[in-house]
Design a protein around this motif. Structure first.
Motif, PDB file in Angstrom:
ATOM      1  N   ARG A 246       1.939  -8.971   8.502  1.00 50.26           N
ATOM      2  CA  ARG A 246       2.154 -10.398   8.325  1.00 50.26           C
ATOM      3  C   ARG A 246       3.274 -10.860   9.254  1.00 50.26           C
ATOM      4  NH1 ARG A 246       7.112 -12.175   5.434  1.00 50.26           N
ATOM      5  NH2 ARG A 246       6.841 -14.403   5.257  1.00 50.26           N
TER       6      ARG A 246
ATOM      7  N   ASP B 240       2.188 -18.162   7.366  1.00 48.77           N
ATOM      8  CA  ASP B 240       2.069 -16.718   7.315  1.00 48.77           C
ATOM      9  C   ASP B 240       0.776 -16.327   8.000  1.00 48.77           C
ATOM     10  OD1 ASP B 240       4.401 -15.889   6.021  1.00 48.77           O
ATOM     11  OD2 ASP B 240       3.592 -16.366   4.044  1.00 48.77           O
TER      12      ASP B 240
ATOM     13  N   GLU C 152      11.582 -17.456  -8.207  1.00 52.80           N
ATOM     14  CA  GLU C 152      11.569 -18.070  -6.878  1.00 52.80           C
ATOM     15  C   GLU C 152      12.941 -17.937  -6.220  1.00 52.80           C
ATOM     16  OE1 GLU C 152       9.165 -19.068  -5.050  1.00 52.80           O
ATOM     17  OE2 GLU C 152      10.092 -20.319  -3.517  1.00 52.80           O
ATOM     18  N   LYS C 153      12.928 -17.364  -5.038  1.00 49.76           N
ATOM     19  CA  LYS C 153      14.117 -17.243  -4.182  1.00 49.76           C
ATOM     20  C   LYS C 153      15.354 -16.727  -4.923  1.00 49.76           C
ATOM     21  CE  LYS C 153      12.443 -20.361  -0.645  1.00 49.76           C
ATOM     22  NZ  LYS C 153      11.241 -20.966  -1.112  1.00 49.76           N
TER      23      LYS C 153
ATOM     24  N   LEU D 286       6.344 -27.026  -2.874  1.00 45.51           N
ATOM     25  CA  LEU D 286       5.021 -26.408  -2.755  1.00 45.51           C
ATOM     26  C   LEU D 286       4.179 -26.617  -4.018  1.00 45.51           C
ATOM     27  CD1 LEU D 286       3.034 -24.581  -1.212  1.00 45.51           C
ATOM     28  CD2 LEU D 286       4.248 -22.599  -2.158  1.00 45.51           C
TER      29      LEU D 286
ATOM     30  N   GLN E  54       8.260 -25.973  -7.910  1.00 45.15           N
ATOM     31  CA  GLN E  54       7.889 -24.680  -7.320  1.00 45.15           C
ATOM     32  C   GLN E  54       6.563 -24.172  -7.887  1.00 45.15           C
ATOM     33  OE1 GLN E  54       9.312 -23.413  -4.821  1.00 45.15           O
ATOM     34  NE2 GLN E  54      11.386 -24.274  -4.787  1.00 45.15           N
TER      35      GLN E  54
ATOM     36  N   LEU F  83      -0.978 -20.438   2.956  1.00 49.51           N
ATOM     37  CA  LEU F  83       0.118 -21.063   3.695  1.00 49.51           C
ATOM     38  C   LEU F  83      -0.022 -20.625   5.160  1.00 49.51           C
ATOM     39  CD1 LEU F  83       3.072 -20.383   1.196  1.00 49.51           C
ATOM     40  CD2 LEU F  83       1.328 -22.183   1.139  1.00 49.51           C
TER      41      LEU F  83
ATOM     42  N   THR G  33       5.737 -21.067  -7.773  1.00 45.25           N
ATOM     43  CA  THR G  33       6.101 -19.814  -8.452  1.00 45.25           C
ATOM     44  C   THR G  33       6.408 -20.062  -9.933  1.00 45.25           C
ATOM     45  OG1 THR G  33       7.000 -18.996  -6.379  1.00 45.25           O
ATOM     46  CG2 THR G  33       7.698 -17.849  -8.367  1.00 45.25           C
TER      47      THR G  33
ATOM     48  N   TYR H 189      -2.816 -16.703  -2.085  1.00 48.53           N
ATOM     49  CA  TYR H 189      -2.897 -16.678  -3.538  1.00 48.53           C
ATOM     50  C   TYR H 189      -4.337 -16.920  -3.992  1.00 48.53           C
ATOM     51  CZ  TYR H 189       1.973 -18.542  -2.935  1.00 48.53           C
ATOM     52  OH  TYR H 189       3.275 -18.786  -2.543  1.00 48.53           O
TER      53      TYR H 189
ATOM     54  N   ILE I 201       6.106 -12.456  -2.600  1.00 42.54           N
ATOM     55  CA  ILE I 201       4.823 -13.137  -2.366  1.00 42.54           C
ATOM     56  C   ILE I 201       4.776 -13.647  -0.935  1.00 42.54           C
ATOM     57  CG2 ILE I 201       3.388 -15.090  -3.060  1.00 42.54           C
ATOM     58  CD1 ILE I 201       4.767 -15.012  -5.783  1.00 42.54           C
ATOM     59  N   ILE I 202       3.662 -13.391  -0.255  1.00 41.24           N
ATOM     60  CA  ILE I 202       3.451 -14.053   1.036  1.00 41.24           C
ATOM     61  C   ILE I 202       2.379 -15.128   0.819  1.00 41.24           C
ATOM     62  CG2 ILE I 202       4.175 -11.992   2.288  1.00 41.24           C
ATOM     63  CD1 ILE I 202       0.819 -12.496   2.995  1.00 41.24           C
ATOM     64  N   GLY I 203       2.098 -15.888   1.842  1.00 31.27           N
ATOM     65  CA  GLY I 203       1.323 -17.111   1.629  1.00 31.27           C
ATOM     66  C   GLY I 203      -0.167 -16.986   1.377  1.00 31.27           C
TER      67      GLY I 203
ATOM     68  N   ARG J  89      14.385 -15.723   0.138  1.00 34.62           N
ATOM     69  CA  ARG J  89      13.434 -16.562   0.912  1.00 34.62           C
ATOM     70  C   ARG J  89      12.059 -16.608   0.250  1.00 34.62           C
ATOM     71  NH1 ARG J  89      14.205 -13.820   6.889  1.00 34.62           N
ATOM     72  NH2 ARG J  89      16.480 -14.038   6.984  1.00 34.62           N
ATOM     73  N   TYR J  90      11.869 -15.839  -0.831  1.00 33.12           N
ATOM     74  CA  TYR J  90      10.514 -15.629  -1.361  1.00 33.12           C
ATOM     75  C   TYR J  90      10.429 -15.798  -2.876  1.00 33.12           C
ATOM     76  CZ  TYR J  90       9.866 -13.340   3.151  1.00 33.12           C
ATOM     77  OH  TYR J  90       9.789 -13.078   4.495  1.00 33.12           O
ATOM     78  N   GLY J  91       9.177 -15.866  -3.335  1.00 31.92           N
ATOM     79  CA  GLY J  91       8.891 -15.669  -4.752  1.00 31.92           C
ATOM     80  C   GLY J  91       8.823 -14.158  -4.968  1.00 31.92           C
TER      81      GLY J  91
HETATM   82  C1  G1P Z   1       6.922 -20.380  -0.288  1.00 32.74           C
HETATM   83  C2  G1P Z   1       6.913 -19.991  -1.769  1.00 32.74           C
HETATM   84  C3  G1P Z   1       7.457 -18.579  -1.952  1.00 32.74           C
HETATM   85  C4  G1P Z   1       6.654 -17.606  -1.082  1.00 32.74           C
HETATM   86  C5  G1P Z   1       6.686 -18.078   0.374  1.00 32.74           C
HETATM   87  C6  G1P Z   1       5.770 -17.224   1.240  1.00 32.74           C
HETATM   88  O1  G1P Z   1       8.248 -20.497   0.130  1.00 32.74           O
HETATM   89  O2  G1P Z   1       7.681 -20.918  -2.505  1.00 32.74           O
HETATM   90  O3  G1P Z   1       7.345 -18.195  -3.303  1.00 32.74           O
HETATM   91  O4  G1P Z   1       7.206 -16.310  -1.205  1.00 32.74           O
HETATM   92  O5  G1P Z   1       6.251 -19.427   0.499  1.00 32.74           O
HETATM   93  O6  G1P Z   1       5.835 -17.564   2.583  1.00 32.74           O
HETATM   94  P1  G1P Z   1       8.674 -21.306   1.474  1.00 32.74           P
HETATM   95  O7  G1P Z   1       8.401 -20.370   2.605  1.00 32.74           O
HETATM   96  O8  G1P Z   1       7.837 -22.533   1.517  1.00 32.74           O
HETATM   97  O9  G1P Z   1      10.144 -21.594   1.319  1.00 32.74           O
END
Ligand code: G1P
Length: 291
Positions: A254, A135, A192-193, A112, A231, A132, A233, A209, A205-207, A171-173
């Protein structure tokens, strides 16, 4: 007065492997929630927030996204000839307009952070949004508009966050939280994750920013992080301390449309909100559950 947020970057190059086989030929961003592609929900939300220019970071084999944002002359002419003016108007209204979309290729799937970095020259030296489309956020005031409202007050970087079950932090930042002021939290650190046992919090974090252009200086180094990917993040984490950084626990729901269950949930939830569908969908769900 902080510099206005006018541009949004939409990374859409992902392979969409979780939605194979359909994503063999249909980009996952064009999968419909009822009748509207995921990416259109993102654009609508961005326009509501006052975004004027859209930079798509696309990948090979996904030109259908570029076409979706173009005019479809044959179709539009036929709609007009056949008196389908509602449908014709809908297509006009949804199009961001000439010169408002740019498409840049992410030539290799490097993460990303790399996707956002590909938009660097199109963004220039101004604050920008990242959306993103996976989301989908359903909210009275759009999620991005909520972020921009905060940004207009505080300046600096602002990300949309929500609490997730601890077992999902990988799964997230995830935020390391400083002081909090209602829904607004100071970001002290970002990981990150992280493994659930090591996550500094469950606020993730959701998508959505709002980022300052300084993030590109960090992305320029192309350092790899979690999963061997560049990343976003990690680059954002490097700004903490030199730039303001907030998380906003946004109002709204969301749906994680990057997962099958989240995508189905979004379809059902949005159908229940459509006046022309909701009664029948409700009945259909009861019938299915009683079978
Ligand atoms: C990405 C980002 C992550 C964020 C997430 C939100 O992860 O790297 O930090 O929390 O989107 O949907 P991905 O879903 O691409 O693995």
């Amino acid at each position: 007065m902080h510099q206005q947020v006018r541009k949004a970057v939409l990374p859409v190059a992902g392979l969409g492997t979780r939605f194979l086989p359909v994503t063999k030929t249909v980009p996952k961003e064009l999968l419909p929630v009822i009748d509207t592609p995921l990416v259109q929900y993102a654009i609508d939300e961005a326009q509501e927030a006052g975004i004027e220019e859209f930079i798509f970071v696309n990948g090979r084999g996904k030109n259908a996204i570029d076409d979706y944002f173009d005019h479809a002359f044959e179709l539009e002419t036929l709609l007009k000839e056949r008196g389908k003016s509602d449908e014709w108007s809908l297509l006009q209204r949804l199009n961001p307009g000439p010169g408002k979309t740019a498409f840049v290729r992410q030539q290799e799937p490097k993460g990303l952070g790399h996707a956002v970095w590909c938009a660097k020259d199109y963004v220039g030296k101004e604050p920008f949004a990242v959306i993103l489309p996976d989301d989908l956020v359903d909210a009275d005031q759009g999620c991005l508009s909520q972020l921009i409202e905060v940004y207009n007050r505080t300046g600096g970087n602002v990300v949309a966050v929500e609490n997730v079950p601890r077992e999902h932090t990988n799964r997230y930042g995830v935020l390391d939280i400083g002081t909090t002021d209602g829904a607004l939290v100071e970001v002290k650190g970002l990981v990150e994750k992280p493994d659930p046992s090591e996550a500094p919090s469950t606020l993730s974090i959701i998508g959505r920013y709002i980022l300052l252009p300084e993030v590109f200086g960090h992305l320029d180094r192309h350092e790899k992080g979690a999963g061997g990917e560049i990343q976003l993040t990690d680059a954002m984490a490097k700004m903490i301390g030199s730039q303001l950084f907030h998380g906003l626990e946004f109002d709204g729901t969301r749906y994680d449309c990057g997962s099958k269950l989240g995508f189905l949930e979004a379809n059902l939830a949005m159908a229940l909100k459509r006046p022309e569908l909701s009664d029948d969908v409700r009945k259909m769900m009861v019938t299915l559950l009683n079978e």
